[in-house]
Design a protein around this motif. Structure first.
Motif, PDB file in Angstrom:
ATOM      1  N   ALA A  82       0.849  -1.006  -0.244  1.00  0.00           N
ATOM      2  CA  ALA A  82       0.099  -0.233  -0.490  1.00  0.00           C
ATOM      3  C   ALA A  82       0.824   1.168  -0.170  1.00  0.00           C
ATOM      4  N   GLY A  83       2.573   1.256  -0.287  1.00  0.00           N
ATOM      5  CA  GLY A  83       2.808   2.406   0.083  1.00  0.00           C
ATOM      6  C   GLY A  83       3.228   2.452   1.028  1.00  0.00           C
ATOM      7  N   TYR A  84       3.454   1.685   1.661  1.00  0.00           N
ATOM      8  CA  TYR A  84       4.244   1.926   3.218  1.00  0.00           C
ATOM      9  C   TYR A  84       5.553   1.114   3.274  1.00  0.00           C
ATOM     10  N   GLU A  85       6.111   1.594   4.226  1.00  0.00           N
ATOM     11  CA  GLU A  85       7.955   1.306   4.749  1.00  0.00           C
ATOM     12  C   GLU A  85       7.348   0.277   5.944  1.00  0.00           C
ATOM     13  N   VAL A  86       6.370  -0.149   6.424  1.00  0.00           N
ATOM     14  CA  VAL A  86       6.405  -0.884   7.955  1.00  0.00           C
ATOM     15  C   VAL A  86       4.636  -0.864   7.748  1.00  0.00           C
ATOM     16  N   VAL A  87       4.435  -2.531   8.480  1.00  0.00           N
ATOM     17  CA  VAL A  87       3.775  -2.431   8.348  1.00  0.00           C
ATOM     18  C   VAL A  87       3.368  -3.175  10.001  1.00  0.00           C
ATOM     19  N   GLY A  88       2.751  -2.603  10.795  1.00  0.00           N
ATOM     20  CA  GLY A  88       2.153  -2.913  12.346  1.00  0.00           C
ATOM     21  C   GLY A  88       1.378  -4.314  13.013  1.00  0.00           C
ATOM     22  N   LEU A  89       1.762  -4.922  13.297  1.00  0.00           N
ATOM     23  CA  LEU A  89       0.904  -5.779  13.270  1.00  0.00           C
ATOM     24  C   LEU A  89       0.512  -6.189  15.356  1.00  0.00           C
ATOM     25  N   ASP A  90      -0.645  -6.456  14.873  1.00  0.00           N
ATOM     26  CA  ASP A  90      -1.398  -6.416  16.833  1.00  0.00           C
ATOM     27  C   ASP A  90      -1.038  -7.822  16.990  1.00  0.00           C
ATOM     28  N   TRP A  91      -1.414  -8.099  18.241  1.00  0.00           N
ATOM     29  CA  TRP A  91      -1.019  -9.242  18.871  1.00  0.00           C
ATOM     30  C   TRP A  91      -1.468 -10.304  18.905  1.00  0.00           C
ATOM     31  N   THR A  92      -2.620 -10.492  17.072  1.00  0.00           N
ATOM     32  CA  THR A  92      -3.488 -11.545  17.205  1.00  0.00           C
ATOM     33  C   THR A  92      -2.770 -12.151  15.781  1.00  0.00           C
ATOM     34  N   VAL A  93      -1.301 -11.713  15.404  1.00  0.00           N
ATOM     35  CA  VAL A  93      -0.991 -12.702  14.412  1.00  0.00           C
ATOM     36  C   VAL A  93       0.059 -12.757  14.429  1.00  0.00           C
ATOM     37  N   ALA A  94       0.510 -14.082  14.388  1.00  0.00           N
ATOM     38  CA  ALA A  94       1.980 -14.413  14.074  1.00  0.00           C
ATOM     39  C   ALA A  94       3.046 -14.428  13.591  1.00  0.00           C
ATOM     40  N   PRO A  95       4.314 -13.617  13.883  1.00  0.00           N
ATOM     41  CA  PRO A  95       4.915 -12.994  13.682  1.00  0.00           C
ATOM     42  C   PRO A  95       6.040 -13.925  12.024  1.00  0.00           C
ATOM     43  N   LYS A  96       5.526 -15.416  12.959  1.00  0.00           N
ATOM     44  CA  LYS A  96       6.283 -16.313  11.672  1.00  0.00           C
ATOM     45  C   LYS A  96       5.936 -16.110  10.281  1.00  0.00           C
ATOM     46  N   LYS A  97       4.333 -16.188  10.581  1.00  0.00           N
ATOM     47  CA  LYS A  97       2.937 -16.308   9.475  1.00  0.00           C
ATOM     48  C   LYS A  97       3.426 -14.966   8.674  1.00  0.00           C
ATOM     49  N   ALA A  98       2.980 -13.454   9.602  1.00  0.00           N
ATOM     50  CA  ALA A  98       3.364 -12.889   8.514  1.00  0.00           C
ATOM     51  C   ALA A  98       4.400 -12.221   7.459  1.00  0.00           C
ATOM     52  N   ARG A  99       5.337 -12.703   8.358  1.00  0.00           N
ATOM     53  CA  ARG A  99       6.720 -12.354   7.471  1.00  0.00           C
ATOM     54  C   ARG A  99       6.510 -13.782   6.257  1.00  0.00           C
ATOM     55  N   GLU A 100       5.849 -14.868   6.413  1.00  0.00           N
ATOM     56  CA  GLU A 100       6.021 -15.469   4.986  1.00  0.00           C
ATOM     57  C   GLU A 100       4.872 -14.676   3.840  1.00  0.00           C
TER      58      GLU A 100
END
Length: 174
Positions: A82-100
């Motif tokens: 969407a044009g952002y350098e960083v995507v913030g994650l809330d606590w319901t998202v597993a970091p490894k899955k988000a990275r994938e």
């Protein structure tokens, strides 16, 4: 008119010294996939585009932009593009899955459950270590997965920050 005004406020923050900008979409989870794509995502993209163009027009250096869409786990791929350098994650998202899902080109931010700060300092340290291990050492900003609650003990916030510093150093050494 409001859009232009809000973009000017963000540009003004950079002119005043802001080194990063974060856009919050607090209702992503309430909208769901279809309504989010229709009513939020176009504006999220537009803000990034207009702010970056406005910074350039004003002769200001670009700053990293962060998008945080609470409970927007269903749109991680779209947010990453969407044009952002960083995507913030809330606590319901597993970091490894988000990275994938978002790949390696986008920095991730988050995502310790703020309620963890009600725990002991030792437990906070353990939870921070797990969070950092899950994200790994690259393209990551340690943060909570949402804001603080008014009754949180500032000492526990300090314990979070100290644990991030301690475990980040250890992670980089390995």
């Amino acid at each position: 008119r409001t859009e232009v005004s809000n973009n000017n406020v963000l540009i003004g923050q950079v002119a005043a010294g802001a080194q990063a900008l974060q856009l919050f979409e607090s209702h992503a989870g309430h909208l769901g996939t279809e309504l989010f794509s229709k009513f939020a995502l176009p504006y999220i993209r537009d803000v990034a585009k207009r702010v970056k163009a406005g910074l350039q027009k004003a002769g200001l250096a670009p700053v990293p932009m962060i998008i945080f869409a609470k409970d927007g786990h269903f749109a991680l791929e779209e947010l990453a593009q969407a044009g952002y350098e960083v995507v913030g994650l809330d606590w319901t998202v597993a970091p490894k899955k988000a990275r994938e899902r978002v790949g390696k080109a986008v920095t991730l931010q988050g995502n310790l459950d703020p309620c963890a700060l009600y725990a002991s300092e030792e437990e906070i340290g353990r939870l921070v270590q797990q969070m950092l291990d899950d994200f790994g050492p690259q393209r990551y900003i340690a943060n909570l997965g949402h804001g603080l609650y008014p009754d949180m003990d500032p000492e526990r916030v300090g314990a979070f920050v100290d644990a991030v510093h301690k475990h980040s150093r250890l992670l980089r050494q390995n």
